[in-house]
Design a protein around this motif. Structure first.
Motif, mmCIF file in Angstrom:
data_model
loop_
_atom_site.group_PDB
_atom_site.id
_atom_site.type_symbol
_atom_site.label_atom_id
_atom_site.label_comp_id
_atom_site.label_asym_id
_atom_site.label_seq_id
_atom_site.Cartn_x
_atom_site.Cartn_y
_atom_site.Cartn_z
ATOM 1 N N TRP A 66 0.810 -1.156 -0.131
ATOM 2 C CA TRP A 66 -0.045 -0.066 -0.062
ATOM 3 C C TRP A 66 0.809 1.275 -0.064
ATOM 4 C CZ3 TRP A 66 -0.925 3.792 3.823
ATOM 5 C CH2 TRP A 66 -1.935 4.947 3.298
ATOM 6 N N GLN A 67 1.866 1.362 0.710
ATOM 7 C CA GLN A 67 2.946 2.272 0.793
ATOM 8 C C GLN A 67 3.488 2.599 -0.432
ATOM 9 O OE1 GLN A 67 2.073 4.441 3.674
ATOM 10 N NE2 GLN A 67 3.961 4.402 4.405
ATOM 11 N N PHE A 68 3.873 1.681 -1.168
ATOM 12 C CA PHE A 68 4.431 1.753 -2.487
ATOM 13 C C PHE A 68 3.509 2.212 -3.394
ATOM 14 C CE2 PHE A 68 8.329 -1.117 -1.207
ATOM 15 C CZ PHE A 68 9.230 -0.405 -1.875
ATOM 16 N N ALA A 69 2.229 2.001 -3.241
ATOM 17 C CA ALA A 69 1.294 2.238 -4.350
ATOM 18 C C ALA A 69 1.244 3.797 -4.368
ATOM 19 C CB ALA A 69 0.107 1.532 -4.116
ATOM 20 N N GLN A 70 1.462 4.583 -3.110
ATOM 21 C CA GLN A 70 1.193 5.720 -2.950
ATOM 22 C C GLN A 70 2.155 6.641 -3.700
ATOM 23 O OE1 GLN A 70 -1.916 6.343 -1.371
ATOM 24 N NE2 GLN A 70 -1.778 4.130 -1.331
ATOM 25 N N ARG A 71 3.504 6.006 -3.935
ATOM 26 C CA ARG A 71 4.316 6.643 -4.475
ATOM 27 C C ARG A 71 4.880 6.141 -5.781
ATOM 28 N NH1 ARG A 71 7.305 9.010 0.163
ATOM 29 N NH2 ARG A 71 9.112 9.926 -1.613
#
Length: 262
Positions: A66-71
């Motif tokens: 999820w964190q990677f998907a934001q950036r």
């Protein structure tokens, strides 16, 4: 049941946080978590230790994805097929694992990892630039095939799955290490869910340990994701070489011990 002493729980929380950090960057967290579980609880049923590991690590993997998907921008539509294929492959692999001993995989894994490590070291430009070279349709088909194959391996045996996903996406699709690591989290999340679909109904998860480990794993994963996003593809490539090198030593030792065992 596991002997959940304060000391054992504390050590597993530390191991889980460390595994989450490593796994978020480049995969390979199982290199820390699984040996820790087997070392601290040697009398436990192996399936229970593996199920407890998955029940803890799936949260860190999901958080990191999820964190990677934001950036990191990924071709999400072309990854859905790969995620479904990874899930199905892991289910089939888990089924086969109950019928075929893992000894052959244990012996074959070290030379495969050596080849991956040597190729990555030799190709110093590998994974530095994000340069997909396939059409959208070809990329979707290739990603689906990679998801199915590596997902199947994860179900049958498992060590190094996240690192194999990263290498396959870098070498096969022309992605850089940062994009490949971001996509690997989604695929690894799917294989973890598939494994839990077998472990949970069969009672192979000790929730009293898995839940606090999950919190620690998410904390480590958050830090690892932040480091990967801050330092980029070159940092992830270096971490990949370190983790795969450690995997070579660990799996080589295990294979040698198995080979020399009476």
């Amino acid at each position: 049941m596991l002997e959940l002493t304060p000391a054992n729980i504390g050590l597993m929380l530390l191991a889980s946080a460390s595994a989450g950090l490593v796994d978020a960057i480049v995969g390979g967290g199982g290199l820390i978590m699984v040996p820790s579980l087997f070392g601290l609880f040697p009398q436990a049923v192996p399936a229970t230790l593996l199920g407890t590991n998955k029940a803890a690590s799936v949260w860190g993997t999901g958080w990191s994805a999820w964190q990677f998907a934001q950036r990191v921008r990924l071709p999400s539509a072309r990854l859905w097929g790969a995620m479904v294929a990874a899930l199905i492959g892991a289910l089939l692999g888990a089924w086969l694992a109950t019928r075929v001993p893992a000894a052959h995989f244990r012996l074959a894994l070290p030379p495969v990892l050596v080849a991956v490590w040597a190729y990555t070291l030799w190709r110093k430009d590998l994974g530095h630039a994000h340069a997909p070279h396939l059409s959208h349709r070809q990329e979707a088909l290739a990603a689906t095939a990679l998801g199915a194959g590596i997902g199947f391996y994860d179900g049958v045996f498992g060590p190094g799955t996240g690192s194999f996903f990263v290498f396959a996406l870098v070498r096969g699709l022309g992605w850089d290490f940062l994009h490949a690591s971001a996509a690997a989290k989604r695929l690894n999340f799917a294989t973890n869910v598939a494994a839990l679909a077998w472990f949970i109904p069969h009672g192979h998860v000790v929730w009293a340990l898995a839940l606090p480990m999950a919190v620690a794993n998410v904390a480590g994963s958050a830090l690892g994701t932040r480091l990967a996003l801050r330092h980029g593809a070159g940092f992830v490539r270096l971490a990949f070489l370190v983790v795969v090198g450690a995997l070579i030593l660990k799996t080589g030792w295990d294979a040698g011990a198995h080979w020399l065992a009476p």
